[in-house]
Design a protein around this motif. Structure first.
Motif, PDB file in Angstrom:
ATOM      1  N   ALA A 136       1.085  -0.945   0.206  1.00 55.06           N
ATOM      2  CA  ALA A 136       0.137   0.081  -0.080  1.00 55.06           C
ATOM      3  C   ALA A 136       0.836   1.361   0.080  1.00 55.06           C
ATOM      4  N   GLY A 137       2.054   1.295   0.809  1.00 56.16           N
ATOM      5  CA  GLY A 137       2.785   2.304   0.847  1.00 56.16           C
ATOM      6  C   GLY A 137       3.214   3.127  -0.737  1.00 56.16           C
ATOM      7  N   PRO A 138       3.783   2.047  -1.234  1.00 58.00           N
ATOM      8  CA  PRO A 138       4.365   2.697  -2.613  1.00 58.00           C
ATOM      9  C   PRO A 138       3.060   3.015  -3.510  1.00 58.00           C
ATOM     10  N   GLN A 139       1.860   2.620  -3.307  1.00 59.21           N
ATOM     11  CA  GLN A 139       0.547   3.235  -3.861  1.00 59.21           C
ATOM     12  C   GLN A 139       0.531   4.828  -3.692  1.00 59.21           C
ATOM     13  N   ILE A 140       1.191   5.228  -2.443  1.00 58.37           N
ATOM     14  CA  ILE A 140       1.043   6.433  -1.834  1.00 58.37           C
ATOM     15  C   ILE A 140       1.898   7.467  -2.744  1.00 58.37           C
ATOM     16  N   VAL A 141       3.078   6.903  -3.285  1.00 58.26           N
ATOM     17  CA  VAL A 141       4.131   7.479  -3.939  1.00 58.26           C
ATOM     18  C   VAL A 141       3.846   7.510  -5.420  1.00 58.26           C
ATOM     19  N   ALA A 142       3.508   6.260  -5.780  1.00 56.63           N
ATOM     20  CA  ALA A 142       3.445   5.990  -7.423  1.00 56.63           C
ATOM     21  C   ALA A 142       2.519   6.880  -8.242  1.00 56.63           C
ATOM     22  N   PRO A 143       1.342   7.159  -7.657  1.00 58.87           N
ATOM     23  CA  PRO A 143       0.513   8.246  -8.440  1.00 58.87           C
ATOM     24  C   PRO A 143       1.461   9.566  -8.612  1.00 58.87           C
ATOM     25  N   PHE A 144       1.883  10.256  -7.556  1.00 65.05           N
ATOM     26  CA  PHE A 144       2.279  11.397  -7.303  1.00 65.05           C
ATOM     27  C   PHE A 144       3.770  11.390  -8.346  1.00 65.05           C
ATOM     28  N   VAL A 145       4.602  10.256  -8.081  1.00 64.34           N
ATOM     29  CA  VAL A 145       5.735  10.160  -8.741  1.00 64.34           C
ATOM     30  C   VAL A 145       5.357  10.172 -10.297  1.00 64.34           C
ATOM     31  N   ALA A 146       4.582   9.186 -10.806  1.00 66.42           N
ATOM     32  CA  ALA A 146       4.079   9.007 -12.073  1.00 66.42           C
ATOM     33  C   ALA A 146       3.558  10.044 -12.852  1.00 66.42           C
ATOM     34  N   SER A 147       2.560  10.970 -11.930  1.00 71.77           N
ATOM     35  CA  SER A 147       2.003  12.070 -12.705  1.00 71.77           C
ATOM     36  C   SER A 147       3.111  12.925 -12.852  1.00 71.77           C
ATOM     37  N   LEU A 148       4.155  13.305 -11.921  1.00 76.09           N
ATOM     38  CA  LEU A 148       5.424  14.233 -12.069  1.00 76.09           C
ATOM     39  C   LEU A 148       6.046  13.869 -13.362  1.00 76.09           C
ATOM     40  N   ILE A 149       6.436  12.448 -13.427  1.00 75.77           N
ATOM     41  CA  ILE A 149       7.320  12.112 -14.508  1.00 75.77           C
ATOM     42  C   ILE A 149       6.491  12.223 -15.864  1.00 75.77           C
ATOM     43  N   VAL A 150       5.178  12.073 -15.824  1.00 74.96           N
ATOM     44  CA  VAL A 150       4.686  12.176 -17.332  1.00 74.96           C
ATOM     45  C   VAL A 150       4.521  13.856 -17.531  1.00 74.96           C
ATOM     46  N   SER A 151       4.364  14.421 -16.429  1.00 78.74           N
ATOM     47  CA  SER A 151       4.187  15.877 -16.841  1.00 78.74           C
ATOM     48  C   SER A 151       5.462  16.813 -17.051  1.00 78.74           C
ATOM     49  N   LEU A 152       6.528  16.168 -16.672  1.00 76.81           N
ATOM     50  CA  LEU A 152       7.907  16.828 -16.848  1.00 76.81           C
ATOM     51  C   LEU A 152       8.403  16.269 -18.067  1.00 76.81           C
ATOM     52  N   SER A 153       8.317  14.948 -18.564  1.00 77.15           N
ATOM     53  CA  SER A 153       8.758  14.419 -19.752  1.00 77.15           C
ATOM     54  C   SER A 153       7.825  14.493 -20.962  1.00 77.15           C
ATOM     55  N   GLY A 154       6.513  15.063 -20.703  1.00 80.78           N
ATOM     56  CA  GLY A 154       5.658  15.001 -21.817  1.00 80.78           C
ATOM     57  C   GLY A 154       5.153  13.827 -22.206  1.00 80.78           C
ATOM     58  N   GLY A 155       5.363  12.879 -21.577  1.00 79.99           N
ATOM     59  CA  GLY A 155       4.802  11.349 -21.975  1.00 79.99           C
ATOM     60  C   GLY A 155       5.111  10.274 -21.139  1.00 79.99           C
ATOM     61  N   TYR A 156       4.869   9.132 -21.755  1.00 81.56           N
ATOM     62  CA  TYR A 156       4.709   7.834 -20.515  1.00 81.56           C
ATOM     63  C   TYR A 156       6.223   7.048 -20.878  1.00 81.56           C
ATOM     64  N   THR A 157       6.944   7.334 -21.858  1.00 85.93           N
ATOM     65  CA  THR A 157       8.078   6.517 -22.118  1.00 85.93           C
ATOM     66  C   THR A 157       9.088   6.420 -20.814  1.00 85.93           C
ATOM     67  N   ALA A 158       9.376   7.819 -20.384  1.00 84.51           N
ATOM     68  CA  ALA A 158      10.266   7.934 -19.248  1.00 84.51           C
ATOM     69  C   ALA A 158       9.716   7.224 -18.113  1.00 84.51           C
ATOM     70  N   LEU A 159       8.375   7.268 -17.965  1.00 88.52           N
ATOM     71  CA  LEU A 159       7.550   6.442 -16.621  1.00 88.52           C
ATOM     72  C   LEU A 159       7.819   4.628 -16.844  1.00 88.52           C
ATOM     73  N   PHE A 160       8.079   4.458 -18.054  1.00 90.40           N
ATOM     74  CA  PHE A 160       8.182   2.834 -18.149  1.00 90.40           C
ATOM     75  C   PHE A 160       9.603   2.718 -17.729  1.00 90.40           C
ATOM     76  N   LEU A 161      10.331   3.709 -18.223  1.00 90.06           N
ATOM     77  CA  LEU A 161      12.144   3.214 -17.805  1.00 90.06           C
ATOM     78  C   LEU A 161      12.244   3.205 -16.407  1.00 90.06           C
ATOM     79  N   VAL A 162      11.591   4.347 -15.467  1.00 91.56           N
ATOM     80  CA  VAL A 162      11.834   4.172 -14.238  1.00 91.56           C
ATOM     81  C   VAL A 162      11.168   3.034 -13.563  1.00 91.56           C
ATOM     82  N   ALA A 163       9.947   2.441 -14.137  1.00 95.18           N
ATOM     83  CA  ALA A 163       9.591   1.475 -13.396  1.00 95.18           C
ATOM     84  C   ALA A 163      10.366   0.326 -13.573  1.00 95.18           C
TER      85      ALA A 163
END
Length: 413
Positions: A368-395
């Motif tokens: 459950a704990g990572p689910q707290i962080v994951a949405p914020f981190v994911a939305s930040l990565i998507v916003s900063l990178s302008g897409g989802y490719t960087a999100l896949f790489l970080v994951a």
């Protein structure tokens, strides 16, 4: 110090409760219902509801709602586990959490602002984690050590089967999400009644109440144990990578993937989930059985975490529909085996049998704990990178780190 022996005390002790006949199918049913709601609600219905309320800021709002509600999941899971330890019972907590899911889902489908959606889904996370904390503790309570792999496979199969049911129901009720919420809540409630009615339990000696300060300290005591701490870290890293992507699947299909003409994102989810689930079923069954046969938990956990990382590189390299299908297959093979064998591994490194539910609840903080962080981190990565490719790489990197985390564990091969 070997930690596996104390963890088997209840199931293996001559004076302890014997495993219930027919327990494995009931564990499968109980976990299937839980994952159907966990996947169907945030993976489809909640995302659609938030998009309908505020389409322009759907990614940020979805991250906010998911993150805040996951805090409730993190708090309620170990607390509920400790309460069931103290009461000496699991079934009443399974029943209470399951039955409460229905009115909470009714409430969630009835609200129309981001604030009220957040509050309602927080309540949903609370009652579902009461249910989860108790049903998770059934394996260390009632299953002998030699059968932990099979039992964990039965638990693990709940994820692919439940995911498929949740995705199909989410797609079926995509235009009537209130009804979808009710159906998923009713499934959990009915399964809770079935489980508690058929899976008899012998009451364990209730534990004396501890002062609040000692209770808070007790939650972290399991993490002082070397092997349990590394199992916790490994689970947290892999789950963080998994949910950073899985939580945004609908939006990935809408905004990243080149879907074939005429295929909607909701229909794509309904296709991907069964494909993913078939692969997950195969790897869950084989992983649980082979890990029992060869008595090698760490090898299977590490290899499956690496395979999950490889899967994430596929949609990072290509935005095609074929790449998403390949991702679903490889991801299912990796994650299914990981969850089955890692669950068995965890039950073998629990510090004390009498604190099984509390310590499994502490471990579920790694879920459950990572689910707290994951949405914020994911939305930040998507916003900063302008897409989802960087999100896949970080994951993918997080999955590799999760694989490496099991190496220091000493008491399990």
């Amino acid at each position: 110090m070997a930690l596996s022996s104390p963890a088997t005390g209840t199931a293996d002790s001559p004076t302890g409760p014997r495993p219930t006949r027919g327990l494995l199918p009931l564990l499968l049913a109980g976990n299937t219902a839980m994952y159907a709601l966990y996947i169907g609600v945030p993976g489809m219905l909640l995302a659609l509801q938030i998009q309908a309320i505020d389409p322009a800021d759907k990614v940020a709002n979805f991250g906010l709602v998911s993150g805040i509600s996951a805090i409730f999941a993190t708090v309620f899971n170990p607390v509920a586990g400790a309460l069931s330890d103290r009461s000496g019972r699991r079934n009443p907590w399974i029943l209470a959490g399951g039955l409460l899911a229905l009115p909470v889902m009714l409430l969630l489908g009835s609200v129309h602002t981001i604030l009220l959606v957040t509050i309602a889904w927080c309540l949903g996370q609370a009652v579902m984690n009461i249910y989860q904390a108790a049903i998770t503790s059934v394996v260390p309570d009632r299953v002998p050590m030699a059968a932990r792999g099979k039992a964990s496979a039965a638990v693990g199969l709940g994820l692919p089967i439940g995911s498929t049911i949740g995705a199909l129901l989410g797609a079926a009720f995509s235009e009537h999400y209130r009804t979808g919420y009710l159906v998923l809540g009713a499934i959990v409630a009915a399964t809770a009644v079935l489980f508690t009615g058929c899976a008899r339990e012998e009451r364990m000696p209730p534990k004396a109440a501890l002062p609040v300060k000692e209770q808070i300290a007790a939650f972290g005591s399991a993490l002082k144990e070397h092997d349990f701490r590394w199992a916790f870290i490994g689970r947290a890293l892999l789950v963080l990578g998994y949910f950073a992507v899985a939580g945004f699947q609908l939006y990935i299909l809408k905004d990243h993937t080149d879907l074939p003409a005429g295929l909607s994102p909701e229909e794509a989810v309904a296709i991907l989930m069964p494909v993913n689930s078939v692969a997950m079923v195969v790897s869950t069954v084989l992983g649980g059985w082979l890990s029992d046969r060869f008595d090698r938990r760490k090898l299977f956990v590490g290899a499956s975490a690496v395979l999950a990382a490889v899967a994430l590189l596929i949609p990072a390299a290509s935005a095609s529909w074929t790449a998403m299908l390949a991702f679903s297959v490889v991801n299912g093979l990796g994650f299914g085996c990981y969850m089955a064998v890692d669950t068995a591994l965890v039950t073998m490194v629990l510090p004390k049998a009498e604190d099984a539910a509390r310590d499994m609840g502490v471990l579920n903080v790694a879920n459950a704990g990572p689910q707290i962080v994951a949405p914020f981190v994911a939305s930040l990565i998507v916003s900063l990178s302008g897409g989802y490719t960087a999100l896949f790489l970080v994951a993918a990197v997080l999955s590799v780190l999760g694989a490496l985390a099991v190496r220091p564990i000493r008491s399990v091969r």
